[in-house]
Design an enzyme around this catalytic site. Structure first.
Site, mmCIF file in Angstrom:
data_model
loop_
_atom_site.group_PDB
_atom_site.id
_atom_site.type_symbol
_atom_site.label_atom_id
_atom_site.label_comp_id
_atom_site.label_asym_id
_atom_site.label_seq_id
_atom_site.Cartn_x
_atom_site.Cartn_y
_atom_site.Cartn_z
ATOM 1 N N GLN A 203 -2.436 8.462 18.150
ATOM 2 C CA GLN A 203 -2.434 7.670 17.666
ATOM 3 C C GLN A 203 -1.646 6.348 17.844
ATOM 4 O OE1 GLN A 203 -1.385 10.360 14.320
ATOM 5 N NE2 GLN A 203 -1.327 8.842 13.289
ATOM 6 N N PHE A 234 -3.152 13.507 11.453
ATOM 7 C CA PHE A 234 -2.462 12.889 10.275
ATOM 8 C C PHE A 234 -1.054 12.568 10.663
ATOM 9 C CE2 PHE A 234 -5.450 16.631 9.893
ATOM 10 C CZ PHE A 234 -6.267 15.565 9.069
ATOM 11 N N GLU A 238 2.061 10.500 16.127
ATOM 12 C CA GLU A 238 2.368 9.404 16.488
ATOM 13 C C GLU A 238 3.426 8.949 17.381
ATOM 14 O OE1 GLU A 238 4.121 5.743 12.902
ATOM 15 O OE2 GLU A 238 3.170 7.376 12.562
ATOM 16 N N ARG A 316 10.826 4.336 3.066
ATOM 17 C CA ARG A 316 9.708 3.819 2.394
ATOM 18 C C ARG A 316 9.967 4.680 1.647
ATOM 19 N NH1 ARG A 316 3.635 2.128 2.798
ATOM 20 N NH2 ARG A 316 3.959 1.185 4.762
ATOM 21 N N ARG A 348 1.050 11.450 6.896
ATOM 22 C CA ARG A 348 0.386 10.768 5.330
ATOM 23 C C ARG A 348 1.182 10.532 4.402
ATOM 24 N NH1 ARG A 348 -5.622 12.999 5.073
ATOM 25 N NH2 ARG A 348 -6.619 11.224 4.104
ATOM 26 N N PHE A 350 4.020 9.063 4.847
ATOM 27 C CA PHE A 350 5.393 8.814 5.777
ATOM 28 C C PHE A 350 6.114 8.732 4.391
ATOM 29 C CE2 PHE A 350 8.018 5.537 8.342
ATOM 30 C CZ PHE A 350 7.331 6.216 9.197
ATOM 31 N N THR A 447 6.013 -1.296 7.135
ATOM 32 C CA THR A 447 7.739 -1.853 7.075
ATOM 33 C C THR A 447 8.819 -2.069 7.711
ATOM 34 O OG1 THR A 447 8.388 0.443 6.842
ATOM 35 C CG2 THR A 447 7.786 -0.531 4.542
ATOM 36 N N ALA A 516 0.133 4.165 8.845
ATOM 37 C CA ALA A 516 0.357 3.344 7.682
ATOM 38 C C ALA A 516 -0.860 3.043 7.163
ATOM 39 C CB ALA A 516 0.999 2.046 8.013
ATOM 40 N N GLU A 717 -3.772 6.496 3.594
ATOM 41 C CA GLU A 717 -2.778 7.429 3.206
ATOM 42 C C GLU A 717 -2.578 7.946 1.628
ATOM 43 O OE1 GLU A 717 1.453 6.976 5.639
ATOM 44 O OE2 GLU A 717 -0.611 4.986 5.136
#
Length: 775
Positions: A203, A234, A238, A316, A348, A350, A447, A516, A717
């Site tokens: 990702q 998902f 990342e 988060r 998904r 986060f 964020t 995100a 998400e």
């Protein structure tokens, strides 16, 4: 009807690769043809959670048939650590292992079977060290992967002390494996001058590029990372994709031969991070109407052995500890606990889903304490006029939840069904039914503010066809087709004339992860900017060439009207080329308005919020703990949808994945820190048979008040959190065993075993109460 293009924005188009997905024609990383000299990599793993490596004898491994290279940390020419944000993630273990499943060495051989067989010949000896396996253990030792964080508003302690009613408790929220259909995979092909091409199922191609360059000791410009599609991500690709990419690049560099690696399901589940499990401790004060007057939360996250992205994930979770509710006096603390388990990572939502589950549990407990319908307590605590500032001081300006909940309550016939369920439960002793309506408010933006940027590259060829490239990656979510629709709309050409191409770091550099829920927001705006740049050049050229004002140049339905002249798009492009007009452009976008002061816990971390709600009805068998979802109604806000067909699929899929997280998907480690649920035989994701018997999904018509791409809203998400309705409907059914007189305790996931234990515990309390009454 005026002519229109085929496939502009707001058109319900199928996913661009849907036919390839179902026919098996789609090419994934491990399907890419490689030269006949390709080698196959295998990673040998630790079987201890925390230990020193006292002996590592690889002589037999190196001498095994077919082996061409064996790699340990000391062989890495560049840096060993590939931590994405902070150090702590060695690509191969150095002297110490910190979780069962950590990679110790890598083997490259002519076949995968040879590589695996050779790895099993290694002699590895350990000296065990103390291991903390749970968040609670790490918290007691004050062992964290990054400093704890906190949000606060008002005076929680003072408000708690004067609240008419008070509850304290602990709630456990389990983790979740990504269970993407395609495991972690990478293929490295060495190039001349020490350059490296890496096909990675990631990702975040730019981060993989940076980390591959780092371990090779080469500049980023010497490494190209490409990804056409992933078989699911998902969040699990990342940061976690970097290790596979680095390993194959290192082995390819050592052998000067192509090297590929694709983890099998068991190894993938053991080696890679998951959704963080949380222990949630709370202390809440409320009045007789269920209005929350004060609350204190402690969110303890099991982060694993390294920082990875845990600091941002815990943040988060805190940002979403309010979910849809006004918390005027709140103290919310997050603790990223260091454990000797695999380093947990993005998934998904986060951290947002875990934050929401904490407050939803609290609201449900308040309702049951007061003997009220949980929906009434949820509605009473919603954000509203004069109650619209979050604990991090962002004003909720776009709140549509009061109206959305009212619409869903009516369309789902919630009140009548509640009466029918009560009657059913009164008449049945074995089967019990439950229902729950849960809302969600999910903040959209990274964020980490600087990540909210994107680039795109657009070429227009002389036949009028368009080549589109941008930094977003496709993992099945439909990003590529949405961005192509944006370009088609801007240039007023059929979407079939826009060629979708693989994401690659040598076309669009320095990109952020596709995460995100910001993929369409960011890349759609960047692609639109590139298209507008080319369109502007064409307008200027056409006006000058045909001697008309620029306002008389109009693009519409594959044609361009220039005064009284009408040209096809391709004709104008050809004419522009002959007059030396550039037909290539880059586009760039940065999200406006957002900022966050982490030190003081204040700011506007989110550009806007996405909203939704779900009603689920369940039935449980009180003798076995098994359950079914009888019906689910969803009403979800996607703004002005770029592609309603894709968005509907995202809402449906997100709900099912969220339902799985909170019901059947249980991660279980033994006392020696070894994951024992590492295959579909022991880790149960939802199947087609787990779908609600009656499944009704609607996208709520809305226009984003913020200037997003065509006023759409993110949809990746938020729908996952709609699955909360299933969990609380199951809890509602359990509560019916005691006629609502006692409150059951149910942690997530609500596996049939947990449901049965909650039922039995409730029955035991009932029996004890009856004995006490008789005495």
């Amino acid at each position: 009807m005026p002519e229109a293009i085929k496939g502009g924005v707001h058109a319900a188009l199928p996913h661009d690769s849907a036919h390839k997905h179902v026919s098996g024609e789609a090419t994934y990383t491990d399907d890419i043809p490689a030269p006949t000299t390709v080698l196959h990599a295998y990673l040998a793993m630790s079987d201890r959670p925390h230990a020193r490596l006292t002996r590592l004898d690889l002589t037999a491994v190196r001498n095994a048939p077919g082996v061409r290279s064996v790699l340990v940390a000391a062989d890495i020419p560049g840096e060993v650590d590939i931590g994405p944000v902070a150090p702590g993630d060695p690509v191969l273990a150095v002297e110490t292992v910190e979780y069962a499943g950590q990679a110790i060495f890598a083997v490259a051989a002519d076949t995968l079977d040879q590589a695996r067989a050779a790895a099993n010949l290694a002699v590895v000896e350990y000296s065990d060290l103390p291991a903390a396996l749970t968040a609670a253990e790490a918290f007691d030792q004050q062992s964290f992967v990054s400093p704890p964080s906190q949000l606060s508003s008002g005076d929680a302690d003072a408000a708690l002390s004067r609240a008419p009613r008070r509850l304290r408790g602990v709630f456990e929220v389990g983790g979740q494996d990504h269970f993407y259909l395609e495991g972690q995979a990478a293929l490295a092909l060495p190039r001349e001058d020490g350059d490296m091409l890496v096909h990675s199922s990631t990702q975040h191609p730019s981060e993989v590029q940076k980390l591959v360059a780092k371990v090779l000791g080469r500049p980023a410009a010497a490494v190209t990372v490409e990804v056409r599609r992933m078989g699911g991500g998902f969040g699990g690709k990342e940061t976690q994709a970097a290790q596979a990419a680095c390993i194959v690049a290192l082995l390819a560099n050592a052998t000067q031969r192509p090297v590929r690696l694709c983890l099998d399901r068991d190894d993938d589940m053991v080696m890679t991070g998951k959704r963080h499990d949380f222990t949630v401790r709370y202390d809440v004060g409320f009045d007789d109407n269920g209005i929350i007057e004060a609350i204190k939360f402690d969110y303890l996250a099991r982060c694993g052995m390294s920082p990875d992205l845990s600091a941002a994930i815990v943040d988060r979770a805190l940002f979403h500890a309010d979910n849809a509710y006004y918390l005027g006096n709140a103290q919310i603390a997050g603790y990223p606990c260091k454990t000797h388990t695999v380093s947990n990572t993005a998934f998904r939502g986060f951290g947002g889903p875990q934050g929401m589950m904490g407050i939803e549990h609290v609201v449900d407990e308040i309702a049951r304490t007061l003997g009220k319908d949980p929906l009434d307590i949820r509605r009473a605590n919603l954000y509203g006029p004069g109650r619209d500032v979050t604990p991090y001081e962002q004003t909720v300006e776009d709140n549509i939840l009061p109206e959305l909940l009212a619409e869903l309550e009516e369309s789902s016939d919630y009140r009548r069904r509640r009466e029918e369920i009560d009657a059913f439960n009164a008449a049945n002793t074995v089967l019990k039914r439950g229902i729950a309506l849960t809302p969600l408010k999910f903040g959209i933006s990274f964020t980490t503010t600087f990540l909210n940027q994107a680039g795109a590259l657009l070429h227009v060829y002389t036949d009028g066809s368009v080549h589109l490239n941008h930094g977003g990656t496709e993992m099945g979510q439909g990003l590529y087709i949405k961005v192509a629709q944006v370009v088609a709309e801007e240039l007023q050409i059929d979407v079939g004339r826009v060629k979708i191409t693989a994401t690659t770091t040598d076309k669009v550099p320095n990109t952020s992860a596709t995460a995100a829920s910001a993929g369409s927001d960011l890349n759609g705006m960047a692609a639109q900017a590139a298209a507008r740049e080319i369109k502007s050049r064409l307008i200027s050229f056409a006006a000058e060439h045909f001697k008309v004002p620029e306002g008389e140049v109009q693009f519409a339905a594959n044609a361009v009207h220039v005064g009284t002249n009408k040209l096809t798009f391709a004709e104008l492009v050809q004419l522009a080329y002959l007059n030396r007009v550039s037909l290539s452009a880059t586009g760039f976008y940065r999200t406006p308005k957002i900022w966050y002061d982490k030190e003081n816990g204040r700011g506007r971390p989110f550009f806007y919020f996405a909203y939704g709600a779900a009603v689920s009805e369940t039935v449980i068998d009180t003798l076995t703990g098994e359950y079914r979802i009888l019906r689910t109604d969803i009403l979800h806000d996607v703004g002005k949808s770029l592609n309603p067909a894709v968005d509907l699929g995202q809402v449906e899929g997100g709900f099912i994945q969220g339902m799985g997280w909170l019901t059947t998907e249980e991660l279980w480690w033994d006392d020696e820190g070894r994951l024992r649920t590492h295959a579909p035989s022991t880790y149960k994701i939802p199947t087609a048979n787990d779908l609600p018997d009656d499944f009704r999904v609607s996208l709520r018509p809305n226009v984003n008040r913020e200037e997003t791409i065509h006023r759409s809203k993110a949809v990746g998400e938020p729908p996952l959190m709609l699955g909360m309705s299933v969990f609380f409907a199951i809890k509602d059914a359990i509560a019916a065993v005691a006629g609502g007189r006692l409150i059951p305790h149910l942690d997530a996931p609500a596996t049939p075993e947990r449901v049965l234990m909650a039922v039995e515990e409730l029955r035991a309390r009932l029996a004890e109460g009856e004995r006490e009454a008789a005495e």
